[in-house]
Design an enzyme around this catalytic site. Structure first.
Site, PDB file in Angstrom:
ATOM      1  N   PRO A 260       7.394 -15.139 -43.502  1.00 55.53           N
ATOM      2  CA  PRO A 260       6.853 -13.854 -43.407  1.00 55.53           C
ATOM      3  C   PRO A 260       4.615 -14.397 -43.208  1.00 55.53           C
ATOM      4  CG  PRO A 260       6.893 -13.317 -45.743  1.00 55.53           C
ATOM      5  CD  PRO A 260       7.251 -14.523 -45.310  1.00 55.53           C
ATOM      6  N   GLU A 261       4.272 -13.652 -42.341  1.00 54.34           N
ATOM      7  CA  GLU A 261       2.595 -13.848 -42.310  1.00 54.34           C
ATOM      8  C   GLU A 261       2.438 -13.299 -43.738  1.00 54.34           C
ATOM      9  OE1 GLU A 261       0.269 -14.643 -39.199  1.00 54.34           O
ATOM     10  OE2 GLU A 261       2.875 -15.443 -39.322  1.00 54.34           O
ATOM     11  N   SER A 262       2.754 -13.023 -44.079  1.00 51.44           N
ATOM     12  CA  SER A 262       1.776 -13.003 -45.470  1.00 51.44           C
ATOM     13  C   SER A 262       2.786 -11.918 -46.956  1.00 51.44           C
ATOM     14  CB  SER A 262       0.624 -11.733 -45.891  1.00 51.44           C
ATOM     15  OG  SER A 262       1.177 -10.313 -45.701  1.00 51.44           O
TER      16      SER A 262
END
Length: 420
Positions: free
Chosen positions: A286-288
């Site tokens: 995921p992005e973060s």
């Protein structure tokens, strides 16, 4: 994979910036909107060239010659993307081929950036190429917003090949967020820019003090600082730090303990980003993501995180650097698992697509094939499995969009690559 991604764009979005890979139409929501800049073409030229895809490369070059005209666009564009992707793409192609055609295009692209430095040396974040004015928004006085840093390579190389002093960059300070840009400036100077080296070392020291964390589960991470406190959240964009810290370990010279320290930190961060990929349904992350819930929940997205994957390159960029530097087979193995995941989970009818939620198996495609996928993700994967003689790290430095620039006073790679 590159052929399939390029074919989808060429057939369904030619001349536009990016492809909607789910619908087979242009994507007008890219950073350059619906202006026909040909972002994917320019961003992909050096990847096509490096891979020996002659027919596709020549088609892209012909489009640039016949249709590309940045100065006719009466719109405000992000200076970062214009500098790293458009100017960077042309500068890289000049470095690879020595063709004046690309040098001229690069010079014009860099000239279009100059209004962001007026009326002061603190840059604005957007520029209108036709009106030759910077955006009227707030200047980027906070250097961690990373606009001076990423443009150092583009401005310095443009100044070098055009002999125009007004292209010389402003050097950023030893800010912890600017460590990779100071590193690249030092490496491209053939390690002669002592000021850049000192700023890099200062940046890394500060980063270690304020951004570095160790989870209860034993994973090393880089977090953002908010209200003087370290957030236990790491962004996907930080995952190239592993490779760059390993690459920068040589900045310590004969201080072997510091060289070993930074190399190990790079390996530890690579391991963390690898764990994040492993803990998803898709095998890509995921992005973060956050830390310190339980050891099995470490490096997973939770409340407040973005669960999306946007075909980003940073993890495979780190694998590429660490493979070149250590020859540890696991980095190629990890990279091959990413190749498999991309082909199995992200390849759709007209190209490749990002994912909205890497933890949910169904109906998750965002339908967007960004130009960065061709210019960075696929390039770094290709180089991961190539011989070290292809763009050796002692002769080339990659900018923030994955475009290779030559190290000063090192013989550039100028030959007909298509003949090999």
């Amino acid at each position: 994979m590159m052929y399939f991604a390029w074919k989808g764009y060429a057939q369904h979005a030619w001349g536009f910036n990016e492809l909607r890979s789910d619908l087979g139409v242009p994507n007008n929501n890219s950073v350059f909107g619906n202006n026909h800049i040909g972002l994917t073409i320019i961003d992909s030229l050096d990847t096509l060239y490096i891979m020996g895809m002659r027919e596709e490369f020549l088609k892209g070059k012909t489009w640039v010659s016949d249709h590309y005209d940045l100065a006719q666009n009466d719109a405000f564009f992000p200076a970062y993307e214009l500098g790293t992707r458009i100017a960077g793409g042309f500068l890289s192609m000049y470095a690879l081929t020595g063709e004046d055609f690309f040098r001229t295009k690069a010079e014009l692209a860099v000239q279009s950036l100059l209004p962001i430095f007026q009326p002061s040396d603190i840059p604005l974040d957007r520029v209108n190429p036709k009106q030759r004015i910077g955006a009227s928004g707030s200047p980027l006085s906070d250097l961690k917003d990373l606009y001076i840093g990423p443009l150092q390579l583009e401005l310095s190389y443009a100044s070098e090949i055009t002999e125009k002093l007004d292209f010389r960059p402003i050097e950023g300070p030893g800010n912890e967020y600017l460590f990779k840009f100071n590193l690249k400036a030092w490496l491209r100077s053939n390690k002669t820019n002592e000021n850049a080296r000192k700023m890099y070392v200062k940046s890394v020291d500060k980063m270690r003090k304020v951004m570095l964390g160790l989870s209860f589960g034993g994973l090393t991470y880089l977090g953002r600082v908010s209200n003087k406190r370290l957030q236990r959240r790491m962004m996907h964009s930080y995952c190239n730090a592993g490779g760059l810290l390993a690459l920068g370990s040589v900045s310590h010279g004969n201080e072997n303990h510091l060289v070993a320290r930074d190399l190990q930190l790079g390996k530890d961060l690579a391991k963390t980003c690898r764990k994040r990929y492993q803990r998803t349904w898709y095998g890509i992350g995921p992005e973060s993501f956050q830390f310190d819930s339980t050891p099995t929940e470490d490096a997973k997205a939770r409340t407040g995180d973005s669960t999306a994957y946007r075909l980003r390159p940073e993890v495979v960029e780190t694998y590429f650097y660490l493979w070149r530097l250590t020859k540890d087979q696991k980095y190629r193995d990890w990279g091959w698992r990413v190749v498999q995941s991309l082909n199995e989970k992200c390849r759709i009818k007209y190209g490749f697509s990002g994912l909205e939620n890497v933890y949910e198996p169904d109906n998750n495609k965002d339908g967007q094939q960004g130009s960065h996928f061709l210019s960075e993700t696929l390039k770094y994967l290709y180089l991961l499995f190539s011989n070290d003689t292809l763009l050796p790290l002692d002769k080339w430095v990659f900018n923030e969009a994955g475009h290779p620039f030559p190290v000063m006073k090192k013989a550039p790679w100028r030959h007909d690559h298509f003949s090999t």
